[in-house]
Design a protein around this motif. Structure first.
Motif, PDB file in Angstrom:
ATOM      1  N   TRP A  77       0.829  -1.454   0.056  1.00 25.28           N
ATOM      2  CA  TRP A  77      -0.076   0.062   0.001  1.00 25.28           C
ATOM      3  C   TRP A  77       0.825   1.307   0.027  1.00 25.28           C
ATOM      4  O   TRP A  77       0.480   2.475  -0.594  1.00 25.28           O
ATOM      5  N   PRO A  78       2.092   1.170   0.726  1.00 26.89           N
ATOM      6  CA  PRO A  78       2.992   2.434   0.442  1.00 26.89           C
ATOM      7  C   PRO A  78       3.262   2.833  -0.742  1.00 26.89           C
ATOM      8  O   PRO A  78       3.366   3.879  -1.219  1.00 26.89           O
ATOM      9  N   ASP A  79       3.489   1.649  -1.916  1.00 28.64           N
ATOM     10  CA  ASP A  79       3.903   1.858  -3.030  1.00 28.64           C
ATOM     11  C   ASP A  79       2.791   2.781  -4.039  1.00 28.64           C
ATOM     12  O   ASP A  79       2.920   3.494  -4.691  1.00 28.64           O
ATOM     13  N   GLU A  80       1.620   1.911  -3.772  1.00 25.73           N
ATOM     14  CA  GLU A  80       0.301   2.348  -4.356  1.00 25.73           C
ATOM     15  C   GLU A  80       0.126   4.086  -4.043  1.00 25.73           C
ATOM     16  O   GLU A  80      -0.072   4.823  -4.726  1.00 25.73           O
ATOM     17  N   VAL A  96     -12.243   0.327   5.124  1.00 28.34           N
ATOM     18  CA  VAL A  96     -12.163  -0.050   3.699  1.00 28.34           C
ATOM     19  C   VAL A  96     -12.146  -1.416   3.305  1.00 28.34           C
ATOM     20  O   VAL A  96     -12.461  -1.927   2.505  1.00 28.34           O
ATOM     21  N   THR A  97     -11.436  -2.190   4.240  1.00 29.92           N
ATOM     22  CA  THR A  97     -11.121  -3.606   4.172  1.00 29.92           C
ATOM     23  C   THR A  97     -12.244  -4.488   4.663  1.00 29.92           C
ATOM     24  O   THR A  97     -12.145  -5.883   4.148  1.00 29.92           O
ATOM     25  N   ALA A 108     -13.858 -10.557   1.333  1.00 24.66           N
ATOM     26  CA  ALA A 108     -13.308 -11.736   0.538  1.00 24.66           C
ATOM     27  C   ALA A 108     -12.507 -11.252  -0.484  1.00 24.66           C
ATOM     28  O   ALA A 108     -11.551 -11.896  -1.166  1.00 24.66           O
ATOM     29  N   ALA A 109     -12.946 -10.209  -1.340  1.00 24.28           N
ATOM     30  CA  ALA A 109     -12.257  -9.761  -2.657  1.00 24.28           C
ATOM     31  C   ALA A 109     -10.690  -9.229  -2.444  1.00 24.28           C
ATOM     32  O   ALA A 109      -9.904  -8.984  -3.225  1.00 24.28           O
ATOM     33  N   PHE A 110     -10.537  -8.788  -1.140  1.00 29.57           N
ATOM     34  CA  PHE A 110      -9.334  -8.404  -0.528  1.00 29.57           C
ATOM     35  C   PHE A 110      -8.443  -9.443   0.197  1.00 29.57           C
ATOM     36  O   PHE A 110      -7.322  -9.188   0.300  1.00 29.57           O
ATOM     37  N   ASP A 127      -4.991  -6.257  -4.695  1.00 36.78           N
ATOM     38  CA  ASP A 127      -6.242  -5.287  -4.825  1.00 36.78           C
ATOM     39  C   ASP A 127      -6.685  -4.601  -3.520  1.00 36.78           C
ATOM     40  O   ASP A 127      -6.865  -3.533  -3.567  1.00 36.78           O
ATOM     41  N   GLY A 128      -6.410  -5.453  -2.416  1.00 35.33           N
ATOM     42  CA  GLY A 128      -6.738  -5.032  -0.975  1.00 35.33           C
ATOM     43  C   GLY A 128      -5.886  -3.852  -0.642  1.00 35.33           C
ATOM     44  O   GLY A 128      -6.184  -2.689  -0.225  1.00 35.33           O
ATOM     45  N   TYR A 129      -4.263  -3.951  -1.136  1.00 35.58           N
ATOM     46  CA  TYR A 129      -3.611  -2.826  -0.802  1.00 35.58           C
ATOM     47  C   TYR A 129      -3.857  -1.725  -1.684  1.00 35.58           C
ATOM     48  O   TYR A 129      -3.737  -0.599  -1.056  1.00 35.58           O
ATOM     49  N   LYS A 130      -4.201  -1.869  -2.818  1.00 32.57           N
ATOM     50  CA  LYS A 130      -4.447  -0.545  -3.731  1.00 32.57           C
ATOM     51  C   LYS A 130      -5.636   0.217  -3.192  1.00 32.57           C
ATOM     52  O   LYS A 130      -5.683   1.613  -3.110  1.00 32.57           O
TER      53      LYS A 130
END
Length: 465
Positions: free
Chosen positions: A271-274, A422-423, A434-436, A447-450
């Motif tokens: 997530w820091p990258d995103e 968010v998560t 579930a999607a994350f 996708d969760g990190y983004k």
């Protein structure tokens, strides 16, 4: 600002030039593998200079002259990539270290993302019990796998010397080299270790392939043949570049969720990258996003690295130009007790964790830093049916909820990022969506990190405190 002289003894652990203190560099003529005047190339990856966070690094290399000699240590410097040093742990601990215990007469090439026109590398022997001999070090544009772009290779020096011996407990900063680094490219840092070298200082959760050679000095080789690979960082703790006008640094201070556990290796999807990518796209003054996450990190106790209160100076307050820190930590304080990770520890109370937060907030404010609290993400059924079962139970969930209420409502932080909201699964709020879910019910996948990074209000970060 006082600049480090590499001939001075280590007097202070933390000095006005944070993180680096005064250190002594012992010179040594090497008997094998490294003629005096040789150097190496290597790399390492992490979220870094905002203008490219996790996959950013050197792109356009200026090739004015073949000498690329060290520049005078003038100007202003900012770190653009970091990896928090950790000590190795003994075999009785559940988690394997996943690295060799030592290397001898071998080269390690690590990949990282940075951006700038002049580059310096920071190495650490923080947890070593004996001097660390670096026979040669190089930096270059990364190619495919263990390869580099040959024309971009730069030999690093240390106070004008091609090799360096780092005392136990100390870091060292290389001399600057001229190298134009553009966004969305990667840099390789290569270290030649000529002597029997215990790997005592590392960063466990690299989420980036590092390459280990057979015997020999391959630091400057364009196509190094790897004998083995690892997913950890060895001795490489930072990369600095010349600071552009109005440049700032933002530190993400957390545990495995900040460190990018279960994200795709070599892809820079933490997530820091995103977040770094978002800031680049938003434009404005450059902001370096520094990832100081450690998998297994806790606010109050040591194990896979020292506790947050102990490493806050090194990993947050010491960074040049850093004026903001995002704190996301505490789930391991809640989850570890009464599992095989910490079977005999007394579980901290909610007040204990909050008191730890208050200490970090006070110390950040004393240094004029803005500190933003991030809520702890859902963890119902974490490691269920696995050896770490017991990490979650309903009593622990009540603690997480109480900690999150305090983060949201106390007003103690200068801002709040609600990663929990968010998560979580709206139909089952104690459980990650579930999607994350990466599958362990604790760590998000890409996708969760983004989604976490996309949820952050950039206005909290783009204005100075």
């Amino acid at each position: 600002m006082h600049r480090v002289s590499y001939s001075e003894w280590a007097i202070l652990r933390y000095s006005p030039e944070p993180k680096f203190g005064r250190i002594s560099i012992l010179r040594k003529q090497l008997s094998r593998g490294v003629p005096l005047g040789c150097a190496l190339v290597s790399g390492s990856c992490h979220p870094s200079f905002l203008p490219v966070a996790a996959a950013v690094a050197l792109a356009a290399v200026s090739m004015a002259s073949p000498t690329y000699a060290q520049r005078a240590d003038t100007g202003d410097w900012i770190e653009t990539w970091t990896a928090s040093p950790q000590p190795i742990w003994d075999a009785e601990f559940f988690a394997p270290i996943n690295i060799p215990r030592s290397l001898r007469n071998q080269t390690v090439r690590q990949i990282a993302a940075v951006r700038g026109n002049h580059v310096r590398v920071v190495l650490s022997n923080e947890y070593g019990s004996k001097p660390l001999v670096i026979g040669a070090a190089h930096v270059a544009l990364a190619g495919s796998g263990a390869a580099i772009v040959a024309s971009s290779d730069r030999a690093l020096s240390f106070d004008g010397h091609p090799s360096v011996t780092i005392p136990p407990g100390a870091p060292v900063i290389s001399d600057p080299v001229d190298l134009t680094v553009a966004p969305l490219s990667k840099v390789a840092v290569s270290l030649f270790l000529p002597e029997q070298t215990p790997l005592t200082t590392f960063h466990w959760e690299g989420v980036q392939t590092a390459y280990i050679s057979p015997e020999g000095n391959f630091a400057g080789d364009a196509d190094m043949k790897a004998d083995s690979t690892i997913q950890s960082r060895l001795f490489l703790s930072g990369i600095m570049v010349d600071a552009p006008p109005n440049a700032r640094a933002l530190v993400t201070f957390g545990d495995s969720i900040t460190d990018g556990a279960t994200s795709t290796p070599d892809a820079n999807h933490r997530w820091p990258d995103e977040l770094a990518r978002r800031l680049v796209q938003a434009g404005g003054a450059p902001i370096a996003v520094l990832n100081e996450g450690i998998s297994g990190a806790r606010v109050l106790n040591d194990r896979m690295g020292v506790n947050a209160l102990a490493r806050f100076d090194r990993d947050v307050l010491s960074h040049p130009h850093a004026d903001t820190v995002i704190l996301m930590m505490g789930i391991n304080d809640i989850g570890w007790p009464n599992t095989i990770l910490a079977p005999h520890e007394v579980a901290p109370s909610v007040d204990d964790i909050i008191d730890g937060y208050k200490q970090l907030i006070a110390r950040a404010h004393l240094h004029g830093m803005r500190i933003i609290g991030a809520t702890l993400t859902p963890f119902e059924d974490t490691f269920k049916g696995k050896p770490l079962e017991g990490y979650y139970n309903t009593d622990k969930e009540q603690k997480r909820q109480a900690v999150n209420r305090w983060i949201r409502s106390s007003g103690a932080f200068d801002g709040v990022i609600d990663f929990d909201a968010v998560t979580r699964d709206p139909n089952r709020p104690a459980h990650i969506l579930a999607a994350f879910d990466s599958g362990d019910h604790l760590h998000p996948q890409d996708d969760g990190y983004k989604a976490m990074a996309d949820s952050i209000d950039l206005k909290m970060l783009t204005t100075r405190p």
